[in-house]
Design an enzyme around this catalytic site. Structure first.
Site, PDB file in Angstrom:
ATOM      1  N   CYS A   1     -10.995 -41.161 -26.463  1.00 13.40           N
ATOM      2  CA  CYS A   1     -12.316 -41.106 -27.079  1.00 13.40           C
ATOM      3  C   CYS A   1     -13.333 -42.054 -26.471  1.00 13.40           C
ATOM      4  O   CYS A   1     -14.479 -42.074 -26.917  1.00 13.40           O
ATOM      5  CB  CYS A   1     -12.193 -41.351 -28.577  1.00 13.40           C
ATOM      6  SG  CYS A   1     -11.014 -40.198 -29.308  1.00 13.40           S
TER       7      CYS A   1
ATOM      8  N   HIS B   1     -18.365 -47.111 -32.982  1.00 14.31           N
ATOM      9  CA  HIS B   1     -17.543 -45.895 -32.910  1.00 14.31           C
ATOM     10  C   HIS B   1     -17.510 -45.284 -34.311  1.00 14.31           C
ATOM     11  O   HIS B   1     -17.658 -44.066 -34.460  1.00 14.31           O
ATOM     12  CB  HIS B   1     -16.153 -46.261 -32.400  1.00 14.31           C
ATOM     13  CG  HIS B   1     -15.310 -45.098 -31.987  1.00 14.31           C
ATOM     14  ND1 HIS B   1     -15.754 -44.091 -31.175  1.00 14.31           N
ATOM     15  CD2 HIS B   1     -14.015 -44.799 -32.267  1.00 14.31           C
ATOM     16  CE1 HIS B   1     -14.778 -43.220 -30.966  1.00 14.31           C
ATOM     17  NE2 HIS B   1     -13.713 -43.619 -31.621  1.00 14.31           N
TER      18      HIS B   1
ATOM     19  N   HIS C   1     -16.734 -36.481 -35.029  1.00 14.35           N
ATOM     20  CA  HIS C   1     -16.128 -37.177 -33.898  1.00 14.35           C
ATOM     21  C   HIS C   1     -15.982 -36.154 -32.778  1.00 14.35           C
ATOM     22  O   HIS C   1     -15.187 -35.218 -32.896  1.00 14.35           O
ATOM     23  CB  HIS C   1     -14.784 -37.752 -34.295  1.00 14.35           C
ATOM     24  CG  HIS C   1     -14.185 -38.639 -33.238  1.00 14.35           C
ATOM     25  ND1 HIS C   1     -14.719 -38.807 -31.984  1.00 14.35           N
ATOM     26  CD2 HIS C   1     -13.069 -39.407 -33.263  1.00 14.35           C
ATOM     27  CE1 HIS C   1     -13.989 -39.647 -31.305  1.00 14.35           C
ATOM     28  NE2 HIS C   1     -12.972 -40.031 -32.035  1.00 14.35           N
TER      29      HIS C   1
END
Lengths: 379, 210
Positions: A148, A275, A309
């Site tokens: 990620c 994040h 996400h």
């Protein structure tokens, strides 16, 4: 001061729109791409996710559908818009492409998914070559697959490459499609929230998956008015492959190195785009790291409430929104946050409003214990 | 290279052999089954690390390569944990495990997705496993290329040496596709001496300084 790199054009393709401007407008208005949906598969999965509607994809790049996979169509759509905006020649040998993704053409595992497309395209380098070929770019694209943090890595890579003088421009792009592969996997981790995600919130239960593709066109040539990439860094927790270090020590290494690489001081950071996946562990870890580094009062947001996400796209798309927020002198609120739910008393942005801003820290963390930090600055 | 660097250790794992700087460090095995080869090498190298058995073949292979690489070199003691970088690559990403995971979700009657398998459906996990084993906190990245591209890895190491505080890079290629496998790893260290020009066809040759 290390040589700054300039973002001369950008694009976001997401359920909120197919240009960066459209996405920024929707985000500022507080709209989200997250909705209740069902991911098709042997066992359909009901989730809250932010999936790009096929009709939007078809109207933007329907002409590509015969020759390119969904993933490829979306990346091409994103690069096309950014390149057009920039006015650069994507076919020049002095232009490099850096492409970030976690799973690429993962939907090709389903037999018969793309009967007209060479099955070798399940191999990422082959897919990237097809994408570069669409733009007649002669260089082998650099394909990054680092969980990620990949989206931020594409930007850091671009900046590092441009400083060598090897290229005039780098097209940095990132994204991932969402299908049963990823959805079932995150579900098996019990990492998904059944409702729209709530980053840093007391009642957060997990993340929503999303599709968003982003592209930046970058150059080392000073460009008036362009947001600058000052520097970035990557680190590893060296602790656990599927959960972050509780004390945020690995993230702190990345942030400190990014600050050093950028020639700034930590105190220069005016805002942080974290994040903020809205899992219990990630949000706690990140805010510990920020607080330990003396950034407890710095306005922090997570953009996951607007896009979900987006895996390989996350670092890229969220950096683009952050760059626009710097330019527009705006704090973007953390959609989904209402009650403080992390142990440190950090400053989570809960209202979108005008605010004087100069320098932004963008962070990401991923499976495998990786962390990335990026410093953006407006002129 | 813009920063002088020294390639000082090479590991090659392939054709049923484990070679460090061209010398076999494990008894020659004759086994077509990758799973047993990996377990055999683990046992022969006297490693005690139970988490090895949770890893997929890709991470197990990467783990073993790094294990013998670091045994040969003293870098872990010489440098701080954030001064060591890991740059790995392959052409199939995590496809081997992706296919295994896909099998657990493609049929309604035999549906058993497991986080223990899913977590390995990212090629960069092998970097994480190496980082955890050796306490490495520095830069790390994973590149998907169509073939082993040493000049890319050299260029990436140079970017790190010239723009970060990285002092040594573990670079390499770790590929698993069913029973086909290959690993090539090097340690590249910042040094005062200029690097020799490397010909990628000399894969099995230990690269020395001029």
């Amino acid at each position: 001061m290390p040589q700054p790199i300039y973002i001369i054009a950008d694009n976001i393709v997401s359920p909120l729109g197919f240009t960066a401007a459209a996405n920024v407008e929707q985000v500022v208005a507080g709209h989200t791409g997250i909705a209740a949906t069902t991911i098709a598969g042997a066992r359909p999965i009901d989730v809250c996710a932010s999936i790009i509607p096929n009709h939007l994809l078809n109207s933007a790049v329907g002409y590509l559908a015969d020759n390119y996979t969904r993933f490829e169509q979306l990346i091409i759509a994103s690069i096309t818009d950014a390149v057009k905006q920039s006015g650069i020649n994507a076919a020049s040998p002095r232009t490099a492409i850096v492409l970030s993704t976690t799973k690429g053409n993962i939907d090709m595992l389903h037999e018969g998914s793309y009967p007209e497309i060479n099955p070798q395209r399940i191999y990422l380098a082959s897919s990237a070559k097809a994408i570069a070929g669409h733009f007649n770019n002669p260089n082998a694209p650099i394909v990054i697959s680092n969980a990620c943090i990949s989206g931020i890595l594409a930007i850091i890579m671009a900046a590092r490459l441009l400083r060598t003088g090897k290229y005039d421009y780098v097209i940095a792009c990132g994204g991932d499609i969402i299908n049963d592969f990823t959805a079932s996997g995150f579900q098996s981790f019990k990492a998904l929230s059944e409702v729209p995600c709530k980053p840093f919130d007391k009642d957060r239960t997990g993340l929503n998956l999303g599709e968003a593709f982003g592209t930046m066109v970058l150059t080392a040539a000073p460009t008036h008015g362009a947001v600058k990439v000052l520097g970035g860094a990557v680190s590893n927790d060296a602790n656990h492959i599927s959960g972050p270090s509780r004390d945020g020590s690995g993230l702190k290494v990345a942030i400190k190195a990014a600050v050093t690489a950028s020639g700034i001081a930590a105190a220069d950071i005016d805002t942080i785009s974290a994040h903020g996946t809205a899992t219990p562990y990630n949000d706690e870890m990140e805010t510990i790291a920020f607080d330990d580094l003396g950034m407890g009062k710095v306005p922090i947001n997570s953009l996951k409430g607007y896009f979900g996400h987006t895996l390989g796209g996350a670092g890229m798309v969220e950096s683009i929104i952050s760059a626009h927020a710097l330019k527009g002198q705006q704090l973007i609120k953390t959609l989904g946050y209402s009650e403080h739910g992390v142990s440190r008393d950090v400053n989570i942005i809960n209202q979108t409003k005008s605010y004087p801003l100069n320098t932004c820290l963008k962070t990401a963390s991923g499976f495998g214990g990786c962390n990335a930090a990026l410093i953006l600055q407006q002129q | 290279m813009s920063v002088p660097a020294n390639i000082f250790t090479q590991v090659y794992i392939g054709k049923d052999a484990v070679l460090v700087n061209g010398l076999e460090v494990c008894k020659s095995a004759e086994n077509n089954n990758l799973k047993d080869l990996l377990k055999g090498w683990y046992a022969e190298l006297g490693i005690e690390y139970p988490k090895f058995f949770k890893m997929d073949h890709l991470s197990q292979l990467a783990f073993l390569g790094a294990e013998v690489l670091f045994r040969d070199a003293d870098v872990l003691k010489q440098y701080a944990s954030d001064e060591i970088a890991i740059l790995l690559s392959n052409s199939s990403a995590s496809l081997d495990t992706d296919k295994r995971y896909h099998e657990t979700i493609c049929s309604e009657e035999a549906y058993f997705p497991s986080p223990a398998v899913f977590v390995y459906t990212l090629p960069s996990i092998m970097c994480g496993e190496i980082a955890i084993r050796h306490g490495i906190q520095g830069e790390n990245n994973f590149f998907v290329c169509d073939r082993f591209d040493f000049s890319l890895l050299l260029e990436q190491s140079d970017l790190l040496f010239s723009q970060t505080n990285t002092q040594v890079c573990l670079v390499g290629w770790v590929q698993v596709d069913g029973n086909d496998y290959e690993l090539i790893m090097y340690l590249i260290e910042r040094s005062k001496q200029q690097i020799a020009v490397v010909n990628s066809s000399q894969l099995s040759t230990y690269v020395t300084l001029d």
